[in-house]
Design a protein around this motif. Sequence first.
Motif: not given
Length: 231
Positions: A80-105
Amino acid sequence: MKSFDSNAIGKAAPIDKWVAAMEQAFIDTAQGVVEVPPRVHLDRGPNTLLLMPCFGSTYFSTKLVSVFPENLQKKEPMIYGSVLLNDGQTGRPLAVMDGSKLTAMRTAAVGAVGIKYLAPQEASNLGVVGLGIQGFHQALFACQQRNIRTLRIMDNSDEVMSRFSKRFSAFYPKINVIPCKNAEELCNASEIVITATGSHQPVVPAHGGWWKGKTVVGIGSYKPDMREFPD
């Protein structure tokens, strides 16, 4: 903040785009465009927690993955997994993604890049040992890199092999899927061999020289006491 589930990630791009993105990621890492620190690895009994950050100028991301091998006995995914994507300039959270599927791909794209550059152009026989989510996606991506006509598969469970065959054939109905009784049969007949297991013992033969002239992709051993290949 946006949220992307497994279905959204699976439909985000065709396989060739995933492979191209992974190839570019290797280049960016080698050139220092992105920074990928060593992952944090925590064990608790047979279970593992992995924390993987990655930093770029535009974005940074953090992947949190749990690996519970005994889930297979409960008919639940091992990963199981989750991925958090943040803005590189401000650190603001932009998206949370299913980590299991993303890892598989992502992991399948890594294997596909290797096959793209290392496998014989005329290779038409693929073998996959371990038929979980990783093995399934590895097979899907590998078949985009070469003109695969036959896929040999092996797993500890006949039920898993049957389910895998039906699911895979929905994507590649013209590829002949052959369940194998042992790894020696699979390895001898395959020009490309992929292992995707959580085994602590080698899952391919140590003798016979079957590996000569073949491309082998091993993705399952992520801890020092795990191994898919013999000495």
